[in-house]
Design a protein around this motif. Structure first.
Motif, PDB file in Angstrom:
ATOM      1  N   GLY A   1      48.029  36.393  41.393  1.00  0.00           N
ATOM      2  CA  GLY A   1      45.968  36.460  41.125  1.00  0.00           C
ATOM      3  C   GLY A   1      45.397  38.079  41.805  1.00  0.00           C
ATOM      4  N   LEU A   2      45.029  36.841  42.720  1.00  0.00           N
ATOM      5  CA  LEU A   2      44.004  37.970  43.653  1.00  0.00           C
ATOM      6  C   LEU A   2      44.948  39.496  44.043  1.00  0.00           C
ATOM      7  CD1 LEU A   2      42.868  35.306  46.137  1.00  0.00           C
ATOM      8  CD2 LEU A   2      41.662  35.959  43.791  1.00  0.00           C
ATOM      9  N   LEU A   3      46.599  39.724  44.444  1.00  0.00           N
ATOM     10  CA  LEU A   3      46.449  40.978  44.594  1.00  0.00           C
ATOM     11  C   LEU A   3      46.672  41.602  43.528  1.00  0.00           C
ATOM     12  CD1 LEU A   3      50.069  40.026  46.419  1.00  0.00           C
ATOM     13  CD2 LEU A   3      48.099  40.587  47.115  1.00  0.00           C
ATOM     14  N   HIS A   4      46.490  41.086  42.030  1.00  0.00           N
ATOM     15  CA  HIS A   4      46.495  41.904  40.697  1.00  0.00           C
ATOM     16  C   HIS A   4      45.114  42.048  40.952  1.00  0.00           C
ATOM     17  CE1 HIS A   4      50.159  41.957  38.566  1.00  0.00           C
ATOM     18  NE2 HIS A   4      50.102  40.395  39.281  1.00  0.00           N
ATOM     19  N   VAL A   5      44.237  41.811  41.368  1.00  0.00           N
ATOM     20  CA  VAL A   5      42.800  42.048  41.435  1.00  0.00           C
ATOM     21  C   VAL A   5      42.653  43.515  42.692  1.00  0.00           C
ATOM     22  CG1 VAL A   5      40.570  41.786  42.062  1.00  0.00           C
ATOM     23  CG2 VAL A   5      41.604  39.901  40.761  1.00  0.00           C
ATOM     24  N   MET A   6      42.806  43.349  43.406  1.00  0.00           N
ATOM     25  CA  MET A   6      43.540  44.236  44.487  1.00  0.00           C
ATOM     26  C   MET A   6      43.788  45.263  44.101  1.00  0.00           C
ATOM     27  SD  MET A   6      44.351  42.719  47.950  1.00  0.00           S
ATOM     28  CE  MET A   6      43.603  40.309  48.551  1.00  0.00           C
ATOM     29  N   VAL A   7      44.664  45.732  43.093  1.00  0.00           N
ATOM     30  CA  VAL A   7      45.802  46.876  42.634  1.00  0.00           C
ATOM     31  C   VAL A   7      44.570  47.161  41.593  1.00  0.00           C
ATOM     32  CG1 VAL A   7      47.701  47.300  41.798  1.00  0.00           C
ATOM     33  CG2 VAL A   7      47.893  45.486  43.975  1.00  0.00           C
ATOM     34  N   ALA A   8      43.900  46.422  41.130  1.00  0.00           N
ATOM     35  CA  ALA A   8      43.467  47.277  39.865  1.00  0.00           C
ATOM     36  C   ALA A   8      41.874  48.248  40.760  1.00  0.00           C
ATOM     37  CB  ALA A   8      43.017  46.010  38.549  1.00  0.00           C
ATOM     38  N   ARG A   9      41.420  47.572  41.535  1.00  0.00           N
ATOM     39  CA  ARG A   9      40.110  48.225  42.123  1.00  0.00           C
ATOM     40  C   ARG A   9      41.291  49.406  43.252  1.00  0.00           C
ATOM     41  NH1 ARG A   9      35.101  45.664  41.265  1.00  0.00           N
ATOM     42  NH2 ARG A   9      34.764  48.239  42.004  1.00  0.00           N
ATOM     43  N   ALA A  10      41.959  49.053  43.481  1.00  0.00           N
ATOM     44  CA  ALA A  10      42.635  50.356  44.042  1.00  0.00           C
ATOM     45  C   ALA A  10      42.809  51.472  43.018  1.00  0.00           C
ATOM     46  CB  ALA A  10      43.953  50.331  45.012  1.00  0.00           C
ATOM     47  N   LEU A  11      43.368  51.197  41.721  1.00  0.00           N
ATOM     48  CA  LEU A  11      44.088  52.155  40.839  1.00  0.00           C
ATOM     49  C   LEU A  11      42.926  53.077  40.076  1.00  0.00           C
ATOM     50  CD1 LEU A  11      46.384  50.317  39.076  1.00  0.00           C
ATOM     51  CD2 LEU A  11      46.805  52.106  40.271  1.00  0.00           C
ATOM     52  N   GLY A  12      41.259  51.879  40.766  1.00  0.00           N
ATOM     53  CA  GLY A  12      39.862  52.556  39.856  1.00  0.00           C
ATOM     54  C   GLY A  12      39.951  52.050  38.944  1.00  0.00           C
ATOM     55  N   LEU A  13      40.272  50.657  38.542  1.00  0.00           N
ATOM     56  CA  LEU A  13      39.144  50.238  37.550  1.00  0.00           C
ATOM     57  C   LEU A  13      38.314  49.469  37.508  1.00  0.00           C
ATOM     58  CD1 LEU A  13      42.361  50.355  36.877  1.00  0.00           C
ATOM     59  CD2 LEU A  13      42.123  47.641  35.302  1.00  0.00           C
ATOM     60  N   ALA A  14      37.205  49.967  37.004  1.00  0.00           N
ATOM     61  CA  ALA A  14      35.729  49.671  37.194  1.00  0.00           C
ATOM     62  C   ALA A  14      35.431  48.490  37.292  1.00  0.00           C
ATOM     63  CB  ALA A  14      34.786  50.528  36.490  1.00  0.00           C
ATOM     64  N   ARG A  15      35.936  47.735  35.875  1.00  0.00           N
ATOM     65  CA  ARG A  15      35.655  46.377  35.591  1.00  0.00           C
ATOM     66  C   ARG A  15      37.183  45.586  35.737  1.00  0.00           C
ATOM     67  NH1 ARG A  15      32.680  44.590  29.945  1.00  0.00           N
ATOM     68  NH2 ARG A  15      31.831  42.598  30.804  1.00  0.00           N
ATOM     69  N   VAL A  16      37.048  44.171  36.584  1.00  0.00           N
ATOM     70  CA  VAL A  16      38.154  43.170  36.814  1.00  0.00           C
ATOM     71  C   VAL A  16      37.481  41.803  36.824  1.00  0.00           C
ATOM     72  CG1 VAL A  16      39.616  42.365  38.085  1.00  0.00           C
ATOM     73  CG2 VAL A  16      39.229  45.519  38.064  1.00  0.00           C
ATOM     74  N   VAL A  17      37.924  41.242  35.499  1.00  0.00           N
ATOM     75  CA  VAL A  17      37.500  39.589  35.082  1.00  0.00           C
ATOM     76  C   VAL A  17      38.420  38.914  35.429  1.00  0.00           C
ATOM     77  CG1 VAL A  17      36.231  38.410  33.376  1.00  0.00           C
ATOM     78  CG2 VAL A  17      35.670  41.248  33.206  1.00  0.00           C
ATOM     79  N   VAL A  18      38.246  37.808  36.455  1.00  0.00           N
ATOM     80  CA  VAL A  18      39.347  36.916  36.978  1.00  0.00           C
ATOM     81  C   VAL A  18      38.853  35.930  35.599  1.00  0.00           C
ATOM     82  CG1 VAL A  18      40.400  35.827  38.456  1.00  0.00           C
ATOM     83  CG2 VAL A  18      39.424  38.120  39.055  1.00  0.00           C
ATOM     84  N   VAL A  19      39.684  34.862  35.891  1.00  0.00           N
ATOM     85  CA  VAL A  19      39.565  33.661  34.804  1.00  0.00           C
ATOM     86  C   VAL A  19      39.933  32.835  35.621  1.00  0.00           C
ATOM     87  CG1 VAL A  19      39.862  32.324  33.118  1.00  0.00           C
ATOM     88  CG2 VAL A  19      38.935  34.181  32.738  1.00  0.00           C
ATOM     89  N   GLY A  20      39.313  31.230  35.983  1.00  0.00           N
ATOM     90  CA  GLY A  20      40.300  30.416  36.811  1.00  0.00           C
ATOM     91  C   GLY A  20      39.306  29.412  36.710  1.00  0.00           C
ATOM     92  N   ARG A  21      39.761  28.167  37.691  1.00  0.00           N
ATOM     93  CA  ARG A  21      38.935  26.895  37.737  1.00  0.00           C
ATOM     94  C   ARG A  21      38.549  26.476  38.658  1.00  0.00           C
ATOM     95  NH1 ARG A  21      43.564  23.025  35.268  1.00  0.00           N
ATOM     96  NH2 ARG A  21      45.234  24.156  36.359  1.00  0.00           N
TER      97      ARG A  21
END
Length: 353
Positions: free
Chosen positions: A175-195
């Motif tokens: 999940g955290l690698l997906h966050v990094m790749v999303a930001r590297a691709l230029g996505l301005a908004r990345v929301v993470v859901v977890g417990r």
């Protein structure tokens, strides 16, 4: 040499075996860092459809070339290297269709580089020819060992495309690698859901713009509210739980896409609301493994230093403690552990060559 060996479900040992010798086209590498991963933990707990049990254990690592076999020209002893453990054959029907991640020979035992929890590993000729790379000097061995999971994540993004925003369900390594790749691709908004509060804090450190602390089944109203009541354009499920798959399909907006990345056990059935899929054109996407193009892209992201992957390592332990490491992982006491062979220092940084 020491080698981790999974003798059966939850029966992990460290044994002494001879240092392997390379055959034609093969390379033997002295491991400098090996990383634990969710796939190995699942295999430890219940076995795996594609990985042999019993058998040598581990598949994420980097190191230094120890010996090369006949015909190997690109590498020589002393070269720091990084790799992924499989390579497609290029000749079967899926390969000819360009679906190399579905190659019919990917998981033939003699073609896989398994046994990364060890002091040395033999890389088969198909891996050497297609998926062995020089480690850049500025990249630590710990960072280089992320090539395999990152290649899988890159494959997922190739399937998903580039949405305007994304919600990631799960705060484990993937999940955290997906966050990094999303930001590297230029996505301005990345929301993470977890417990887990610690996981959500780490998500913010590696690029999440917002976090939601909630179980998957309870988060729908909060997630949709963040996006004007309609939901996000894309959701990535990265927990590998059936309830996560079902929840992710409910969060996304009409016309949105859901990447079902976290794998489920064989025989699992998941139910989705037909109305959403038909009348609201919600797309459900699967993603498996990686192609050579995905591996090259992941290698480029690591080589460029664009991803803070080292932050995901929560513990460093000597290789000899491998059984205790997996017992701790089984209890949820770590996210990702770097295994350090005897003779290397277990401190941070990964021991650059």
């Amino acid at each position: 040499m020491l080698q981790g060996y999974l003798a059966g479900i939850r029966r992990l040992t460290v044994r002494q075996v001879p240092v392997p010798e390379p055959g034609p086209g093969e390379v033997v590498v002295r491991i400098r860092r090996a990383l634990t991963c969710g796939t190995d933990l699942k295999t430890f707990r219940r076995g795996h459809a594609r990985l042999p049990v019993p058998g040598p254990f581990g598949h994420e690592a980097s190191g230094v070339v120890h010996a090369v076999g006949e015909g190997v020209r690109r590498f020589r002893p002393g070269d720091p290297v990084m790799w992924v453990p499989t390579a497609p054959c290029g000749a079967c029907p899926p390969c000819r269709r360009g679906q190399e991640n579905l190659c019919q020979r990917l998981f033939e035992p003699e073609r896989m580089a398994l046994g990364a929890y060890a002091e040395f590993i033999r890389l088969p000729a198909p891996v050497v020819s297609r998926h062995l790379f020089p480690k850049p000097d500025h990249l630590s061995f710990e960072e280089a060992a992320f090539l395999e999971p990152l290649s899988c994540v890159v494959r997922g993004w190739r399937r998903l495309g580039k949405p305007p925003e994304v919600v990631v369900l799960g705060t484990g390594t993937i999940g955290l690698l997906h966050v990094m790749v999303a930001r590297a691709l230029g996505l301005a908004r990345v929301v993470v859901v977890g417990r887990r509060p610690a996981g959500l804090e780490l998500a913010r450190q590696v690029g999440a713009t917002e976090t939601v602390r909630a179980a998957a089944q309870e988060a729908a109203p909060r997630v949709q509210a963040l996006f004007g009541g309609e939901g996000p354009a894309a959701v990535i499920e990265a927990t590998g739980r059936a309830e996560g798959w079902q929840a992710a399909a409910q969060w996304v907006r009409p016309g949105g896409r859901v990447l079902l990345f976290g794998g489920l056990a064989g025989g699992t059935w998941v139910h989705f609301e037909a109305y959403r899929l038909h009348y609201e054109e919600v797309d459900l996407l699967g993603s498996f493994h990686y192609t050579p193009a995905d591996v090259r892209e992941a290698y480029g992201l690591l080589a460029q230093g664009r991803l803070p992957v080292a932050r995901l390592i929560t513990h460093r332990r000597p290789l000899a403690q491998l059984p205790a490491v997996f017992q701790a992982l089984d209890r949820g006491e770590a996210i990702k552990v770097a295994l350090v062979p005897d003779g290397d220092e277990p401190g941070p940084g990964g021991g650059d060559a």
